[in-house]
Design an enzyme around this catalytic site. Structure first.
Site, PDB file in Angstrom:
ATOM      1  N   GLU A  44       0.816  -1.217   0.000  1.00 52.60           N
ATOM      2  CA  GLU A  44       0.000   0.000   0.000  1.00 52.60           C
ATOM      3  C   GLU A  44       0.852   1.271   0.000  1.00 52.60           C
ATOM      4  O   GLU A  44       0.499   2.254  -0.652  1.00 52.60           O
ATOM      5  CB  GLU A  44      -0.942   0.004   1.214  1.00 52.60           C
ATOM      6  N   HIS A 122      -0.383  -4.757  -6.534  1.00 54.65           N
ATOM      7  CA  HIS A 122      -0.210  -4.566  -5.096  1.00 54.65           C
ATOM      8  C   HIS A 122      -1.439  -5.011  -4.319  1.00 54.65           C
ATOM      9  O   HIS A 122      -2.522  -5.210  -4.869  1.00 54.65           O
ATOM     10  CB  HIS A 122       0.111  -3.094  -4.781  1.00 54.65           C
ATOM     11  N   CYS A 123      -1.227  -5.174  -3.032  1.00 58.61           N
ATOM     12  CA  CYS A 123      -2.314  -5.368  -2.071  1.00 58.61           C
ATOM     13  C   CYS A 123      -1.900  -4.565  -0.842  1.00 58.61           C
ATOM     14  O   CYS A 123      -1.216  -3.549  -0.987  1.00 58.61           O
ATOM     15  CB  CYS A 123      -2.577  -6.850  -1.801  1.00 58.61           C
ATOM     16  N   LEU A 124      -2.269  -4.983   0.320  1.00 57.46           N
ATOM     17  CA  LEU A 124      -1.911  -4.224   1.518  1.00 57.46           C
ATOM     18  C   LEU A 124      -0.426  -4.372   1.844  1.00 57.46           C
ATOM     19  O   LEU A 124       0.299  -3.401   1.986  1.00 57.46           O
ATOM     20  CB  LEU A 124      -2.771  -4.674   2.706  1.00 57.46           C
ATOM     21  N   SER A 130      -1.545 -10.002  -4.008  1.00 57.69           N
ATOM     22  CA  SER A 130      -0.848  -9.555  -5.218  1.00 57.69           C
ATOM     23  C   SER A 130       0.082 -10.644  -5.743  1.00 57.69           C
ATOM     24  O   SER A 130       0.137 -10.889  -6.958  1.00 57.69           O
ATOM     25  CB  SER A 130      -0.065  -8.269  -4.945  1.00 57.69           C
TER      26      SER A 130
END
Length: 189
Positions: A44, A122-124, A130
């Site tokens: 993130e 992406h993810c967190l 991701s």
């Protein structure tokens, strides 16, 4: 690409085998890493750093944690940049069915790369959702087995998809290996 003999000998690893591999020799990972030519995985922090994304010449973004309460960026967040955005509303839980996003996301990444784009997925945290989608892309479009894909990404970034995601990747791997065997057998006839 594997030969027919290699494909016949190949067995998709168990979730436990993959977890053991992923948890061994872990190294700190930065906010973003290039894991394949013009394919990046990150978190993130990197997703919100527009100047870094601009300097990296990112043209396409896949947000694998799209929408509230996740990483609520979205196409509007990047409206002042020349970026194609693709959002996947995935939970990082073992019972979430992420496999429905394998082919659509892989097509988005493939299309971006075919236009000489640079894709940031992406993810967190940049380790589970991701990574799972990038592994699926590598399996579907780069003809890698699941373990080849994991090893390729792992050279550049510490990843660890949750066990439910690993199991869904196993099923994709078994399906793709079956397809490749059929193609190779038909080609040899």
């Amino acid at each position: 690409m594997m030969s027919l003999k290699e494909l016949c000998a190949y067995e998709t690893p168990s979730v436990a085998e993959m977890q053991n591999f992923l948890l061994a020799d872990r190294r700190p990972t930065g906010h973003v890493n290039q894991v394949w030519p013009n394919v990046y995985i990150g978190n993130e922090v990197a997703a919100r750093d527009k100047s870094m994304l601009y300097n990296m010449r990112i043209t396409h973004i896949v947000n694998a944690a799209s929408g509230p309460p996740h990483v609520n960026t979205g196409a509007r967040f990047y409206r002042d940049m020349d970026i194609d955005y693709y959002g996947v509303e995935a939970d990082d839980s073992t019972d979430f069915i992420i496999s429905v996003f394998f082919y659509p996301t892989a097509r988005f990444i493939r299309a971006a790369l075919s236009k000489n784009g640079r894709v940031f997925v992406h993810c967190l945290m940049g380790v589970s959702r991701s990574a799972t989608l990038v592994l699926a892309f590598l399996m579907i479009y780069e003809d890698l087995t699941l373990m080849e894909a994991i090893k390729a990404v792992r050279q550049h970034r510490d990843i660890c998809p949750n066990p439910g995601f690993l199991n869904q990747l196993r099923h994709l791997d078994m399906s793709l290996v079956r397809e490749r065997k059929k193609k190779l057998e038909a080609y040899k006839l």
